[in-house]
Design an enzyme around this catalytic site. Sequence first.
Site, PDB file in Angstrom:
ATOM      1  CE  LYS A 288      -1.873   2.932   2.080  1.00  0.00           C
ATOM      2  NZ  LYS A 288      -1.663   4.377   1.738  1.00  0.00           N
TER       3      LYS A 288
ATOM      4  CD  GLU B 174      13.104   0.712   7.428  1.00  0.00           C
ATOM      5  OE1 GLU B 174      12.987   1.556   6.524  1.00  0.00           O
ATOM      6  OE2 GLU B 174      13.678  -0.372   7.270  1.00  0.00           O
TER       7      GLU B 174
ATOM      8  CB  CYS C  81      13.396   9.104   8.115  1.00  0.00           C
ATOM      9  SG  CYS C  81      14.371   7.929   7.162  1.00  0.00           S
TER      10      CYS C  81
ATOM     11  CD  GLU D 253      10.048  13.059  11.209  1.00  0.00           C
ATOM     12  OE1 GLU D 253       8.890  12.606  11.388  1.00  0.00           O
ATOM     13  OE2 GLU D 253      10.935  12.417  10.618  1.00  0.00           O
TER      14      GLU D 253
HETATM   15  P1  NAD Z   1       2.495   8.453   7.404  1.00  0.00           P
HETATM   16  O1  NAD Z   1       2.695   7.656   8.628  1.00  0.00           O
HETATM   17  O2  NAD Z   1       1.529   9.572   7.422  1.00  0.00           O
HETATM   18  O3  NAD Z   1       2.014   7.523   6.207  1.00  0.00           O
HETATM   19  C1  NAD Z   1       2.772   6.398   5.801  1.00  0.00           C
HETATM   20  C2  NAD Z   1       1.850   5.369   5.182  1.00  0.00           C
HETATM   21  O4  NAD Z   1       0.974   4.854   6.187  1.00  0.00           O
HETATM   22  C3  NAD Z   1       0.967   5.900   4.065  1.00  0.00           C
HETATM   23  O5  NAD Z   1       0.923   4.926   3.045  1.00  0.00           O
HETATM   24  C4  NAD Z   1      -0.385   6.042   4.757  1.00  0.00           C
HETATM   25  O6  NAD Z   1      -1.478   5.939   3.879  1.00  0.00           O
HETATM   26  C5  NAD Z   1      -0.352   4.862   5.707  1.00  0.00           C
HETATM   27  N1  NAD Z   1      -1.229   4.973   6.887  1.00  0.00           N
HETATM   28  C6  NAD Z   1      -1.545   6.095   7.587  1.00  0.00           C
HETATM   29  N2  NAD Z   1      -2.350   5.767   8.642  1.00  0.00           N
HETATM   30  C7  NAD Z   1      -2.526   4.416   8.607  1.00  0.00           C
HETATM   31  C8  NAD Z   1      -3.239   3.486   9.407  1.00  0.00           C
HETATM   32  N3  NAD Z   1      -3.929   3.863  10.493  1.00  0.00           N
HETATM   33  N4  NAD Z   1      -3.212   2.179   9.056  1.00  0.00           N
HETATM   34  C9  NAD Z   1      -2.508   1.765   7.987  1.00  0.00           C
HETATM   35  N5  NAD Z   1      -1.814   2.599   7.171  1.00  0.00           N
HETATM   36  C10 NAD Z   1      -1.810   3.905   7.486  1.00  0.00           C
HETATM   37  O7  NAD Z   1       3.944   8.940   6.956  1.00  0.00           O
HETATM   38  P2  NAD Z   1       4.315   9.892   5.727  1.00  0.00           P
HETATM   39  O8  NAD Z   1       3.864  11.264   6.063  1.00  0.00           O
HETATM   40  O9  NAD Z   1       3.861   9.254   4.460  1.00  0.00           O
HETATM   41  O10 NAD Z   1       5.903   9.816   5.749  1.00  0.00           O
HETATM   42  C11 NAD Z   1       6.711  10.664   6.496  1.00  0.00           C
HETATM   43  C12 NAD Z   1       7.169   9.968   7.772  1.00  0.00           C
HETATM   44  O11 NAD Z   1       7.872   8.776   7.433  1.00  0.00           O
HETATM   45  C13 NAD Z   1       8.155  10.800   8.565  1.00  0.00           C
HETATM   46  O12 NAD Z   1       7.846  10.700   9.925  1.00  0.00           O
HETATM   47  C14 NAD Z   1       9.494  10.121   8.282  1.00  0.00           C
HETATM   48  O13 NAD Z   1      10.469  10.320   9.279  1.00  0.00           O
HETATM   49  C15 NAD Z   1       9.070   8.700   8.181  1.00  0.00           C
HETATM   50  N6  NAD Z   1      10.067   7.909   7.451  1.00  0.00           N
HETATM   51  C16 NAD Z   1      10.867   7.062   8.161  1.00  0.00           C
HETATM   52  C17 NAD Z   1      11.844   6.312   7.499  1.00  0.00           C
HETATM   53  C18 NAD Z   1      12.762   5.402   8.254  1.00  0.00           C
HETATM   54  O14 NAD Z   1      13.431   4.598   7.614  1.00  0.00           O
HETATM   55  N7  NAD Z   1      12.845   5.467   9.568  1.00  0.00           N
HETATM   56  C19 NAD Z   1      11.975   6.433   6.119  1.00  0.00           C
HETATM   57  C20 NAD Z   1      11.145   7.291   5.438  1.00  0.00           C
HETATM   58  C21 NAD Z   1      10.177   8.025   6.121  1.00  0.00           C
END
Ligand code: NAD
Length: 495
Positions: free
Chosen positions: A187, A263, A297, A399
């Site tokens: 997804k 992650e 991130c 963040e």
């Molecule tokens: P997000 O958590 O808003 O969304 C990520 C994914 O989760 C999307 O596909 C979203 O549709 C899905 N999602 C959201 N709520 C959900 C739920 N309740 N159930 C299932 N799926 C759900 O994150 P984002 O805004 O897309 O990405 C940015 C974040 O990702 C930042 O916090 C960044 O630090 C983190 N990030 C971490 C790493 C790492 O390796 N640690 C890498 C990249 C990004």
Amino acid sequence: MVHRFPLPASLKSIRNYVDGEFVTTGKLFDNISPLDGQPLAQVHEADAALVDRAVRAARHAVEEGPWGRSTVEERAKTLHRVADVIERRFDEFLAAEVADTGRPLEQARKLDVYRGIANFRTFADLGRVAHGDFFETTLADGTRLINYTVRKPLGVVASISPWNLPILSLTWKAAPALICGNAIVCKPSEETPSSATLIAEACHEAGVPPGVFNVVHGFGPGSAGEALTRHPGIDAVTFTGESRTGSAIMKAVADGVKEVSFELGGKNGAIVFADADFDAAVDGVLRSSFTNTGQVCLCSERVYVERPIFDRFVAALKAKTEALKIGWPDEPGVAMGSLISHAHRDKVLSYFKLALEEGAQLISGGGVPHFGDERDGGAFVQPTIWVGLPDDARCMNEEVFGPVCHLAPFDSEDEVIRRVNASSYGLASSIWTNHLGRAHRVAPRLHVGIVWVNTWFSRDLRTPFGGSKLSGIGREGGRHSLDFYSETSNICIRV
Ligand code: NAD
């Protein structure tokens, strides 16, 4: 509308990929360009029934289909064929990534699409040499045994990925899951759906059997993301995204006691010692704060600089930051593209305002660039440097996920280690020093999953990757990925 950076032709509408077929649905949402705020294409949102179909197809593929009986050598060949297709259709992947994210073409070329290919090739090759344990045993009564372990797939893996590095994040999970013999339902983020459907096209073309690789589009809560993570038919969830989403997913899988690999977010601290190569440290901090418009991130949002060089460092970083070119992805010399969306820009701008309310002194940026042409319609923001915030300010602890960097002076090793560690996140850190002993002394004391010394974001895909505290659960990369995506069974034979 004609976009300056359109999607490739096959993505006129963005479809799901389930059981080897591209699937449209009755419910559409817009994929909006961050460069002009206009729809690039419509995306077919998967409902719970389509997610269910994808999970069942995946289960069938691992339990009944040829994938379930395939050898690692056959799977490795298949993954290399997927990489071949991505390589051949490189420009389409490049166009999709740039259109969805607004990032510079050169970055998408050297980081995103390149890593997509490297992920498939690296894990194909690592799978071939993955080994288990072997022990010869003699019991007290003289009985002789041999014990050896075999790796088996977990079954059906659910992958939920974010928008900041779409191709990289999705393939980083899919490639190791597939080489271990699992089927996967991905997804992607609703903000960046295009490359996932292109990867499905590549899998289709490369002969990945139906049901092995699936893509369902949609949002998180009340949509495809939640339907997938709550589905009883999945065996594990691999998630990259915000820490609070990780927490929601953990609750969703708790009843079924599913395995998770998370992650999550970061609020990374960089440390610049006075003995560092000054210019290299300035360039390194510039890169670590503003790459991908700060939407990595691993970016450093907190930078601690040893007091004797603090003022000079602030001035040098300001000069280099103000020379960064912001603009369209294909402008010569462009260093920073747009943020992912206008909504995300509002969030970043709210932190710009908050930082000043919390007592920050603005050194550079702090607003939106004005171009005086159509670029003013894009979600651009200035790279921003602050000094003067107390360590307990919200802007020092939350963040931002934008191009921001706070610089603070420090006086001793122990002090800076304590301040870097005083965060609820624990993802990454970088240290800039020419003192070998100091690098070895400080690095292991930082409570993070990754420490870079005199570099940043340099990755060998065989090394462990992940975070501690709010930054994640588990490690992926190399054998750590193979360990997560496989179940080990011990076989004990009396000889
Ligand atoms: P997000 O958590 O808003 O969304 C990520 C994914 O989760 C999307 O596909 C979203 O549709 C899905 N999602 C959201 N709520 C959900 C739920 N309740 N159930 C299932 N799926 C759900 O994150 P984002 O805004 O897309 O990405 C940015 C974040 O990702 C930042 O916090 C960044 O630090 C983190 N990030 C971490 C790493 C790492 O390796 N640690 C890498 C990249 C990004």
